[in-house]
Write a protein that holds these residues in place. Structure first.
Motif, short mmCIF file in Angstrom:
data_model
loop_
_atom_site.label_atom_id
_atom_site.label_comp_id
_atom_site.label_asym_id
_atom_site.label_seq_id
_atom_site.Cartn_x
_atom_site.Cartn_y
_atom_site.Cartn_z
N UNK A 34 -12.17 28.99 11.33
CA UNK A 34 -13.12 30.09 11.18
C UNK A 34 -13.69 30.09 9.76
N UNK A 35 -15.00 30.27 9.67
CA UNK A 35 -15.67 30.23 8.38
C UNK A 35 -15.44 31.54 7.63
N UNK A 36 -14.82 31.45 6.46
CA UNK A 36 -14.57 32.61 5.59
C UNK A 36 -14.03 33.79 6.38
N UNK A 37 -12.82 33.70 6.95
CA UNK A 37 -12.31 34.81 7.77
C UNK A 37 -12.11 36.10 6.99
N UNK A 38 -11.94 36.00 5.65
CA UNK A 38 -11.79 37.23 4.87
C UNK A 38 -13.10 38.01 4.80
N UNK A 39 -14.22 37.30 4.79
CA UNK A 39 -15.53 37.96 4.73
C UNK A 39 -16.04 38.32 6.12
N UNK A 40 -15.96 37.36 7.04
CA UNK A 40 -16.42 37.59 8.41
C UNK A 40 -15.18 37.81 9.29
N UNK A 41 -14.77 39.05 9.40
CA UNK A 41 -13.55 39.39 10.12
C UNK A 41 -13.67 38.97 11.58
N UNK A 42 -12.65 38.27 12.08
CA UNK A 42 -12.67 37.81 13.47
C UNK A 42 -12.71 38.99 14.43
N UNK A 43 -12.08 40.10 14.03
CA UNK A 43 -12.08 41.27 14.91
C UNK A 43 -13.48 41.84 15.08
N UNK A 44 -14.31 41.70 14.05
CA UNK A 44 -15.66 42.25 14.11
C UNK A 44 -16.66 41.27 14.72
N UNK A 45 -16.50 39.99 14.41
CA UNK A 45 -17.47 38.99 14.88
C UNK A 45 -17.08 38.38 16.22
N UNK A 46 -15.86 38.60 16.68
CA UNK A 46 -15.44 38.02 17.96
C UNK A 46 -15.35 36.51 17.92
N UNK A 47 -15.05 35.94 16.76
CA UNK A 47 -14.94 34.48 16.67
C UNK A 47 -16.27 33.77 16.71
N UNK A 48 -17.34 34.46 16.32
CA UNK A 48 -18.68 33.86 16.39
C UNK A 48 -18.82 32.70 15.42
N UNK A 49 -18.13 32.75 14.29
CA UNK A 49 -18.29 31.74 13.26
C UNK A 49 -17.14 30.75 13.27
N UNK A 50 -16.81 30.27 14.42
CA UNK A 50 -15.82 29.21 14.55
C UNK A 50 -16.52 27.87 14.33
N UNK A 51 -16.12 27.17 13.30
CA UNK A 51 -16.84 25.98 12.85
C UNK A 51 -16.48 24.79 13.73
N UNK A 52 -17.49 23.99 14.04
CA UNK A 52 -17.30 22.73 14.75
C UNK A 52 -17.76 21.60 13.82
N UNK A 53 -16.88 20.66 13.56
CA UNK A 53 -17.17 19.56 12.63
C UNK A 53 -17.11 18.23 13.36
N UNK A 54 -18.06 17.36 13.07
CA UNK A 54 -18.11 16.03 13.68
C UNK A 54 -18.82 15.07 12.73
N UNK A 55 -18.57 13.79 12.93
CA UNK A 55 -19.17 12.75 12.10
C UNK A 55 -20.42 12.23 12.79
N UNK A 56 -21.46 12.03 12.02
CA UNK A 56 -22.73 11.51 12.53
C UNK A 56 -22.79 10.00 12.30
N UNK A 57 -23.08 9.26 13.38
CA UNK A 57 -23.20 7.80 13.30
C UNK A 57 -24.64 7.39 13.60
#
Length: 319
Positions: A296-319
């Motif tokens: 989760x991106x900056x969970x202290x700033x974007x509280x999961x309880x308030x955002x509902x996990x909206x800012x769950x980061x997905x990371x992948x490598x570009x080829x």
């Protein structure tokens, strides 16, 4: 006066025994054609040349037994048909898993010569820069391209069956124009970054749209080896936006880029956006993916309880 008679072998109309035996053996032994001992595979590897067409005798280098029949079926001359075959150097792969890497594609070749002949691998992406399961493989030789097509077609990669189709260099341009031609021109730099820094780029998705490049770069630079801000020059090779304005294609980019590049939002009402992180090495890019993916991106700033996990980061490598 005594007349001497010539020896019997030298009389007119008589043959010497040796010559007579040679002529008899020649009459019994059939004539041997130079191709009499050729194997069926060697005969089929050379295109038959029609009688009286000396101009096309050098076209037998194309290893097709039905060379002239195929040229006649397509309604082109043998010389034009040969040029068409020599341009078939690209193979379009479809049905790939979204996690496929260039190493997985090279592993489809059954011979090392074919794998070493791979000159370029271009994965096809959606507008969110997600893999579509397609990749265009460019080879240096049309012979190796046909061998790679035969090796890759029907293979299983990641539980999915791969389909391979041979394409020409002209088909390659038409394919990219049809895929990326009407996209916004803002995709040119991201795609050209993938072209020149493949394997070193990390795509971070689902980050709040109000995040600045400098803020994210400052946060990442303390823990990861990312590229510093510098002037970036590279040739324009992406077809993004080509149908809207082809001016500048084939020229060079001249931009100031840092270690983080912010992408445009997919639509006006989107609350998240994506960033491309430019790492120094592929191993550093892999380390960043392992640390950031599914967090989760900056969970202290974007509280999961308030955002509902909206800012769950997905990371992948570009080829």
């Amino acid at each position: 006066m005594t007349l001497l008679r010539a020896p019997l072998p030298l009389r007119p109309g008589a043959l010497m025994p040796s010559l007579q035996s040679i002529s008899q053996s020649a009459a019994i032994t059939p004539s041997i054609h130079p191709l009499a001992f050729a194997t069926p595979s060697s005969r089929s590897a050379i295109a038959p040349t029609p009688c009286g067409s000396r101009g096309y005798s050098n076209l037998g280098s194309i290893e097709r037994s039905d060379f002239y029949q195929a040229a006649e079926a397509e309604g082109v001359s043998p010389s034009q048909f040969k040029r068409n075959i020599l341009r078939d150097k690209d193979v379009l792969l479809s049905g790939l898993p979204t996690t496929a890497t260039p190493a997985d594609i090279r592993a489809l070749a059954r011979e090392s010569k074919t794998a070493n002949d791979v000159a370029r691998i271009e994965f096809i992406y959606t507008r969110a820069l997600r893999p579509t399961g397609k990749a265009l493989v460019s080879m240096s030789s049309h012979v190796r391209a046909r061998a790679f097509e035969a090796d890759a077609h029907g293979r299983i990669v990641g539980g999915r069956m791969v389909a391979a189709n041979l394409r020409s260099t002209d088909d390659r341009k038409r394919f990219f124009l049809r895929t990326y031609g009407d996209w916004p021109a803002s995709y040119q730099i991201p795609f050209d970054l993938i072209e020149y820094e493949a394997g070193k780029l990390v795509l971070l998705r689902n980050i709040p749209k109000d995040t600045f490049e400098a803020r994210l770069e400052e946060r990442l630079a303390n823990r990861y080896d990312i590229k510093p801000q510098d002037r970036w020059r590279a040739k324009r090779s992406s077809y993004a936006g080509y149908l809207h304005d082809s001016k500048g294609y084939g020229g060079s980019h001249d931009a100031v880029l840092g270690g983080v590049l912010k992408l445009d939002k997919l639509h006006a009402d989107a609350t998240t956006t994506s960033f491309i992180v430019r790492c120094q090495t592929p191993s550093e890019a892999m380390r960043l993916v392992r640390r950031w993916h599914n967090t989760y991106f900056a969970p202290a700033t974007f509280d999961i309880q308030d955002t509902g996990g909206r800012y769950r980061v997905s990371a992948s490598i570009l080829y």
